[in-house]
Write a protein that holds these residues in place. Structure first.
Motif, short mmCIF file in Angstrom:
data_model
loop_
_atom_site.label_atom_id
_atom_site.label_comp_id
_atom_site.label_asym_id
_atom_site.label_seq_id
_atom_site.Cartn_x
_atom_site.Cartn_y
_atom_site.Cartn_z
N LEU A 38 -1.33 -1.99 -0.90
CA LEU A 38 -1.96 -3.00 -1.75
C LEU A 38 -1.01 -4.17 -1.97
O LEU A 38 -1.44 -5.32 -2.03
CB LEU A 38 -2.40 -2.38 -3.08
N VAL A 39 0.29 -3.88 -2.03
CA VAL A 39 1.29 -4.95 -2.11
C VAL A 39 1.40 -5.67 -0.76
O VAL A 39 1.50 -6.89 -0.70
CB VAL A 39 2.65 -4.40 -2.56
N MET A 40 1.35 -4.90 0.33
CA MET A 40 1.45 -5.50 1.67
C MET A 40 0.32 -6.48 1.94
O MET A 40 0.49 -7.43 2.70
CB MET A 40 1.45 -4.41 2.74
N LEU A 41 -0.84 -6.26 1.34
CA LEU A 41 -1.96 -7.19 1.53
C LEU A 41 -1.67 -8.56 0.90
O LEU A 41 -2.22 -9.56 1.34
CB LEU A 41 -3.24 -6.61 0.92
N ARG A 42 -0.81 -8.59 -0.10
CA ARG A 42 -0.51 -9.85 -0.78
C ARG A 42 0.62 -10.64 -0.13
O ARG A 42 0.77 -11.83 -0.39
CB ARG A 42 -0.16 -9.58 -2.24
N VAL A 43 1.45 -9.99 0.66
CA VAL A 43 2.57 -10.67 1.30
C VAL A 43 2.30 -10.75 2.80
O VAL A 43 1.43 -10.07 3.33
CB VAL A 43 3.91 -9.95 1.03
N ALA A 44 3.05 -11.56 3.48
CA ALA A 44 2.86 -11.76 4.92
C ALA A 44 3.58 -10.67 5.70
O ALA A 44 4.58 -10.90 6.36
CB ALA A 44 3.38 -13.14 5.33
N PHE A 45 3.08 -9.46 5.63
CA PHE A 45 3.72 -8.34 6.32
C PHE A 45 2.92 -7.92 7.54
O PHE A 45 3.47 -7.47 8.52
CB PHE A 45 3.87 -7.14 5.37
N GLY A 46 1.65 -8.06 7.49
CA GLY A 46 0.79 -7.67 8.60
C GLY A 46 -0.50 -7.06 8.06
O GLY A 46 -0.47 -6.03 7.42
N ARG A 47 -1.58 -7.74 8.29
CA ARG A 47 -2.87 -7.31 7.74
C ARG A 47 -3.35 -5.99 8.34
O ARG A 47 -3.89 -5.16 7.65
CB ARG A 47 -3.93 -8.38 7.97
N VAL A 48 -3.14 -5.82 9.65
CA VAL A 48 -3.64 -4.60 10.30
C VAL A 48 -2.96 -3.37 9.72
O VAL A 48 -3.61 -2.39 9.35
CB VAL A 48 -3.42 -4.68 11.84
N ALA A 49 -1.64 -3.42 9.61
CA ALA A 49 -0.90 -2.29 9.04
C ALA A 49 -1.30 -2.05 7.60
O ALA A 49 -1.43 -0.90 7.16
CB ALA A 49 0.60 -2.54 9.14
N ALA A 50 -1.52 -3.12 6.85
CA ALA A 50 -1.90 -2.97 5.45
C ALA A 50 -3.27 -2.32 5.30
O ALA A 50 -3.46 -1.41 4.48
CB ALA A 50 -1.88 -4.32 4.75
N TYR A 51 -4.23 -2.74 6.10
CA TYR A 51 -5.57 -2.15 6.01
C TYR A 51 -5.58 -0.70 6.47
O TYR A 51 -6.26 0.15 5.88
CB TYR A 51 -6.59 -2.97 6.79
N ILE A 52 -4.83 -0.39 7.53
CA ILE A 52 -4.73 1.00 7.97
C ILE A 52 -4.07 1.84 6.88
O ILE A 52 -4.47 2.97 6.62
CB ILE A 52 -3.95 1.10 9.30
N GLY A 53 -3.10 1.27 6.19
CA GLY A 53 -2.45 1.98 5.10
C GLY A 53 -3.37 2.23 3.92
O GLY A 53 -3.32 3.30 3.29
N VAL A 54 -4.21 1.26 3.60
CA VAL A 54 -5.17 1.44 2.50
C VAL A 54 -6.14 2.56 2.84
O VAL A 54 -6.40 3.45 2.02
CB VAL A 54 -5.92 0.12 2.20
N VAL A 55 -6.66 2.55 4.06
CA VAL A 55 -7.57 3.61 4.49
C VAL A 55 -6.85 4.96 4.48
O VAL A 55 -7.40 5.98 4.03
CB VAL A 55 -8.17 3.30 5.88
N THR A 56 -5.62 4.98 4.95
CA THR A 56 -4.83 6.21 4.97
C THR A 56 -4.61 6.73 3.56
O THR A 56 -4.72 7.93 3.31
CB THR A 56 -3.48 5.96 5.66
N GLY A 57 -4.29 5.84 2.63
CA GLY A 57 -4.08 6.25 1.25
C GLY A 57 -5.33 6.85 0.62
O GLY A 57 -5.28 7.89 -0.05
N ILE A 58 -6.45 6.21 0.85
CA ILE A 58 -7.72 6.70 0.29
C ILE A 58 -8.08 8.05 0.91
O ILE A 58 -8.46 8.99 0.20
CB ILE A 58 -8.84 5.66 0.50
N LEU A 59 -7.94 8.16 2.24
CA LEU A 59 -8.23 9.43 2.90
C LEU A 59 -7.25 10.52 2.48
O LEU A 59 -7.63 11.70 2.38
CB LEU A 59 -8.23 9.27 4.42
N GLY A 60 -6.01 10.14 2.24
CA GLY A 60 -5.03 11.12 1.79
C GLY A 60 -5.38 11.70 0.44
O GLY A 60 -5.29 12.91 0.22
N ILE A 61 -5.79 10.84 -0.46
CA ILE A 61 -6.22 11.31 -1.78
C ILE A 61 -7.46 12.19 -1.65
O ILE A 61 -7.54 13.26 -2.25
CB ILE A 61 -6.48 10.12 -2.71
N ALA A 62 -8.41 11.77 -0.81
CA ALA A 62 -9.64 12.55 -0.62
C ALA A 62 -9.34 13.90 0.03
O ALA A 62 -9.99 14.90 -0.30
CB ALA A 62 -10.63 11.77 0.23
N SER A 63 -8.36 13.96 0.93
CA SER A 63 -8.07 15.22 1.61
C SER A 63 -7.33 16.21 0.71
O SER A 63 -7.36 17.41 0.96
CB SER A 63 -7.26 14.98 2.88
#
Length: 73
Positions: A8-33
């Protein structure tokens, strides 16, 4: 939850949108799993997908960190 917070922090800085979105999905799936099987046992299978996405996320973040550490010429 850590991956989700970092991305969520990576989405606000210029780090890389693809990695940030994959991380958000990973985080949500991790909590769900982890929490999901308490309510519905088949959600435990999400751990496999979460592991694959976590590996991909780590590779993308690692690559970005290596490229940021190189001196600009």
């Amino acid at each position: 939850m850590g991956i989700l917070a970092i991305d969520l922090v990576m989405l606000r800085v210029a780090f890389g949108r693809v990695a940030a979105y994959i991380g958000v999905v990973t985080g949500i799936l991790g909590i769900a799993s982890v929490v999901g099987p308490v309510f519905w046992s088949p959600l435990g299978a999400l751990a496999i997908l979460t592991s694959i996405l976590t590996t991909l996320w780590l590779l993308l973040v690692g690559y970005r960190l290596v490229t940021l550490s190189r001196p600009q010429t």
